[in-house]
Design a protein around this motif. Structure first.
Motif, PDB file in Angstrom:
ATOM      1  N   PRO A   1      29.881  66.626  35.598  1.00  0.00           N
ATOM      2  CA  PRO A   1      28.827  66.357  36.568  1.00  0.00           C
ATOM      3  C   PRO A   1      29.348  66.092  37.978  1.00  0.00           C
ATOM      4  CG  PRO A   1      28.999  64.548  34.994  1.00  0.00           C
ATOM      5  CD  PRO A   1      29.893  65.642  34.509  1.00  0.00           C
ATOM      6  N   ASN A   2      28.597  66.619  38.913  1.00  0.00           N
ATOM      7  CA  ASN A   2      28.790  66.449  40.356  1.00  0.00           C
ATOM      8  C   ASN A   2      29.965  67.227  40.929  1.00  0.00           C
ATOM      9  OD1 ASN A   2      26.549  64.636  40.717  1.00  0.00           O
ATOM     10  ND2 ASN A   2      27.794  63.110  39.656  1.00  0.00           N
ATOM     11  N   LEU A   3      30.745  67.880  40.092  1.00  0.00           N
ATOM     12  CA  LEU A   3      31.860  68.651  40.629  1.00  0.00           C
ATOM     13  C   LEU A   3      31.401  69.928  41.312  1.00  0.00           C
ATOM     14  CD1 LEU A   3      34.319  67.615  37.907  1.00  0.00           C
ATOM     15  CD2 LEU A   3      34.727  67.382  40.355  1.00  0.00           C
ATOM     16  N   ASN A   4      30.159  70.317  41.104  1.00  0.00           N
ATOM     17  CA  ASN A   4      29.585  71.413  41.880  1.00  0.00           C
ATOM     18  C   ASN A   4      29.465  71.026  43.358  1.00  0.00           C
ATOM     19  OD1 ASN A   4      27.541  69.643  40.647  1.00  0.00           O
ATOM     20  ND2 ASN A   4      26.082  70.831  41.858  1.00  0.00           N
ATOM     21  N   LEU A   5      29.511  69.735  43.655  1.00  0.00           N
ATOM     22  CA  LEU A   5      29.425  69.238  45.038  1.00  0.00           C
ATOM     23  C   LEU A   5      30.794  68.955  45.648  1.00  0.00           C
ATOM     24  CD1 LEU A   5      26.406  66.778  44.670  1.00  0.00           C
ATOM     25  CD2 LEU A   5      26.392  69.148  45.489  1.00  0.00           C
ATOM     26  N   LEU A   6      31.852  69.393  44.965  1.00  0.00           N
ATOM     27  CA  LEU A   6      33.198  69.178  45.475  1.00  0.00           C
ATOM     28  C   LEU A   6      33.308  69.760  46.891  1.00  0.00           C
ATOM     29  CD1 LEU A   6      35.885  67.959  44.550  1.00  0.00           C
ATOM     30  CD2 LEU A   6      36.537  70.228  43.748  1.00  0.00           C
ATOM     31  N   GLY A   7      33.896  68.994  47.783  1.00  0.00           N
ATOM     32  CA  GLY A   7      34.009  69.392  49.184  1.00  0.00           C
ATOM     33  C   GLY A   7      32.894  68.843  50.039  1.00  0.00           C
TER      34      GLY A   7
ATOM     35  N   ARG B   1      30.636  66.046  48.531  1.00  0.00           N
ATOM     36  CA  ARG B   1      30.386  64.679  48.046  1.00  0.00           C
ATOM     37  C   ARG B   1      31.649  63.837  48.192  1.00  0.00           C
ATOM     38  NH1 ARG B   1      31.417  62.972  42.651  1.00  0.00           N
ATOM     39  NH2 ARG B   1      30.513  60.925  42.288  1.00  0.00           N
ATOM     40  N   GLN B   2      31.549  62.766  48.932  1.00  0.00           N
ATOM     41  CA  GLN B   2      32.632  61.810  49.132  1.00  0.00           C
ATOM     42  C   GLN B   2      33.979  62.493  49.421  1.00  0.00           C
ATOM     43  OE1 GLN B   2      31.558  59.579  45.366  1.00  0.00           O
ATOM     44  NE2 GLN B   2      31.923  57.845  46.759  1.00  0.00           N
ATOM     45  N   PRO B   3      34.048  63.269  50.495  1.00  0.00           N
ATOM     46  CA  PRO B   3      35.311  63.952  50.788  1.00  0.00           C
ATOM     47  C   PRO B   3      36.473  62.994  51.049  1.00  0.00           C
ATOM     48  CG  PRO B   3      33.760  64.204  52.606  1.00  0.00           C
ATOM     49  CD  PRO B   3      33.008  63.566  51.468  1.00  0.00           C
ATOM     50  N   GLU B   4      36.166  61.766  51.416  1.00  0.00           N
ATOM     51  CA  GLU B   4      37.233  60.776  51.609  1.00  0.00           C
ATOM     52  C   GLU B   4      37.932  60.437  50.292  1.00  0.00           C
ATOM     53  OE1 GLU B   4      33.503  58.462  50.712  1.00  0.00           O
ATOM     54  OE2 GLU B   4      33.978  60.224  51.903  1.00  0.00           O
ATOM     55  N   ILE B   5      37.274  60.676  49.179  1.00  0.00           N
ATOM     56  CA  ILE B   5      37.869  60.454  47.853  1.00  0.00           C
ATOM     57  C   ILE B   5      38.330  61.769  47.234  1.00  0.00           C
ATOM     58  CG2 ILE B   5      37.404  59.705  45.469  1.00  0.00           C
ATOM     59  CD1 ILE B   5      35.429  57.659  46.649  1.00  0.00           C
ATOM     60  N   TYR B   6      37.472  62.797  47.288  1.00  0.00           N
ATOM     61  CA  TYR B   6      37.704  64.042  46.550  1.00  0.00           C
ATOM     62  C   TYR B   6      38.213  65.196  47.407  1.00  0.00           C
ATOM     63  CZ  TYR B   6      35.036  61.394  43.142  1.00  0.00           C
ATOM     64  OH  TYR B   6      34.609  60.423  42.293  1.00  0.00           O
ATOM     65  N   GLY B   7      38.279  65.018  48.721  1.00  0.00           N
ATOM     66  CA  GLY B   7      38.811  66.045  49.597  1.00  0.00           C
ATOM     67  C   GLY B   7      37.752  67.037  50.054  1.00  0.00           C
ATOM     68  N   HIS B   8      38.205  68.046  50.770  1.00  0.00           N
ATOM     69  CA  HIS B   8      37.308  69.028  51.381  1.00  0.00           C
ATOM     70  C   HIS B   8      37.290  70.366  50.649  1.00  0.00           C
ATOM     71  CE1 HIS B   8      36.319  66.481  54.801  1.00  0.00           C
ATOM     72  NE2 HIS B   8      37.583  66.099  54.779  1.00  0.00           N
ATOM     73  N   ASP B   9      38.183  70.561  49.681  1.00  0.00           N
ATOM     74  CA  ASP B   9      38.181  71.810  48.915  1.00  0.00           C
ATOM     75  C   ASP B   9      36.921  71.888  48.067  1.00  0.00           C
ATOM     76  OD1 ASP B   9      40.694  72.512  49.844  1.00  0.00           O
ATOM     77  OD2 ASP B   9      41.731  71.685  48.097  1.00  0.00           O
ATOM     78  N   THR B  10      36.349  73.078  47.986  1.00  0.00           N
ATOM     79  CA  THR B  10      35.209  73.306  47.103  1.00  0.00           C
ATOM     80  C   THR B  10      35.726  73.723  45.729  1.00  0.00           C
ATOM     81  OG1 THR B  10      35.014  75.644  47.617  1.00  0.00           O
ATOM     82  CG2 THR B  10      33.824  74.097  49.077  1.00  0.00           C
ATOM     83  N   LEU B  11      34.833  73.725  44.755  1.00  0.00           N
ATOM     84  CA  LEU B  11      35.211  74.190  43.432  1.00  0.00           C
ATOM     85  C   LEU B  11      35.589  75.672  43.480  1.00  0.00           C
ATOM     86  CD1 LEU B  11      35.571  72.817  40.724  1.00  0.00           C
ATOM     87  CD2 LEU B  11      33.263  73.539  40.106  1.00  0.00           C
ATOM     88  N   ALA B  12      34.946  76.436  44.350  1.00  0.00           N
ATOM     89  CA  ALA B  12      35.312  77.848  44.526  1.00  0.00           C
ATOM     90  C   ALA B  12      36.731  77.984  45.068  1.00  0.00           C
ATOM     91  CB  ALA B  12      34.318  78.546  45.447  1.00  0.00           C
ATOM     92  N   ASP B  13      37.124  77.099  45.986  1.00  0.00           N
ATOM     93  CA  ASP B  13      38.504  77.097  46.498  1.00  0.00           C
ATOM     94  C   ASP B  13      39.487  76.829  45.361  1.00  0.00           C
ATOM     95  OD1 ASP B  13      37.582  77.407  49.157  1.00  0.00           O
ATOM     96  OD2 ASP B  13      37.563  75.222  49.492  1.00  0.00           O
ATOM     97  N   VAL B  14      39.161  75.835  44.547  1.00  0.00           N
ATOM     98  CA  VAL B  14      40.028  75.470  43.422  1.00  0.00           C
ATOM     99  C   VAL B  14      40.118  76.635  42.438  1.00  0.00           C
ATOM    100  CG1 VAL B  14      40.293  73.899  41.457  1.00  0.00           C
ATOM    101  CG2 VAL B  14      39.553  73.005  43.681  1.00  0.00           C
ATOM    102  N   GLU B  15      38.986  77.250  42.146  1.00  0.00           N
ATOM    103  CA  GLU B  15      38.980  78.377  41.201  1.00  0.00           C
ATOM    104  C   GLU B  15      39.844  79.523  41.715  1.00  0.00           C
ATOM    105  OE1 GLU B  15      35.926  81.146  38.622  1.00  0.00           O
ATOM    106  OE2 GLU B  15      35.121  79.968  40.287  1.00  0.00           O
ATOM    107  N   ARG B  16      39.751  79.813  42.976  1.00  0.00           N
ATOM    108  CA  ARG B  16      40.539  80.896  43.580  1.00  0.00           C
ATOM    109  C   ARG B  16      42.036  80.599  43.433  1.00  0.00           C
ATOM    110  NH1 ARG B  16      37.304  81.626  47.253  1.00  0.00           N
ATOM    111  NH2 ARG B  16      37.893  79.879  48.577  1.00  0.00           N
TER     112      ARG B  16
END
Length: 149
Positions: free
Chosen positions: A9-15, A17-32
């Protein structure tokens, strides 16, 4: 060899949601990045995300026949889901538990993980680079298994 990379849950909002904790990369960036690294390692990745516990369990069941390993960032389900733990216990390959942040430096409820009871390794606090580190470790685990059989 196929590796399922499961995201809760909520990892679809990566980049976002709370970028100060989880960073600015999106899940698409990670997948690539994971897809590129996997190709260099001789692996194939199937990157999946759901906000629904049952869907994650269905993918774990699917992985029993389709994957040699699982990397899982179950999000908050890490701390609550015995059902995901039970599904992972039915998977015969290696499992790596992944957290983008260092959960042990955060709220106390994040210090307990049900998934750790099944995981062959835990990655926490390496940001989104943890996904790539988990793939490197998975390749080593699977390579060692092939060598010893």
């Amino acid at each position: 060899m196929t590796i399922y990379i499961l995201n809760g849950p909520n990892l679809n909002l990566l980049g976002q949601r709370q970028p100060e904790i989880y960073g600015h990369d999106t899940l698409a960036d990670v997948e690539r990045r994971c897809t590129d690294l996997a190709a260099r390692l001789g692996l194939t990745v199937r990157m999946l995300q759901s906000n629904h516990e049952g869907q994650l369990i269905d993918w774990i069941h699917e992985a029993r026949a389709a994957a040699q390993g699982i990397v899982i960032n179950a999000g908050a389900y890490t701390h609550t889901s015995i059902a995901i733990l039970d599904a992972l216990k039915a998977f015969d390959g290696p499992v790596i538990e992944l957290h983008i942040s260092n959960v042990h430096a955060r709220e106390s409820f994040r210090h307990h993980s049900y998934i750790s009871a099944r995981a062959d390794g835990v990655m926490a606090g390496f940001g989104t680079q943890g996904y790539e580190l988990a793939l490197l470790r998975m390749q080593r685990i699977l390579g060692d298994a092939v060598t010893t059989t």
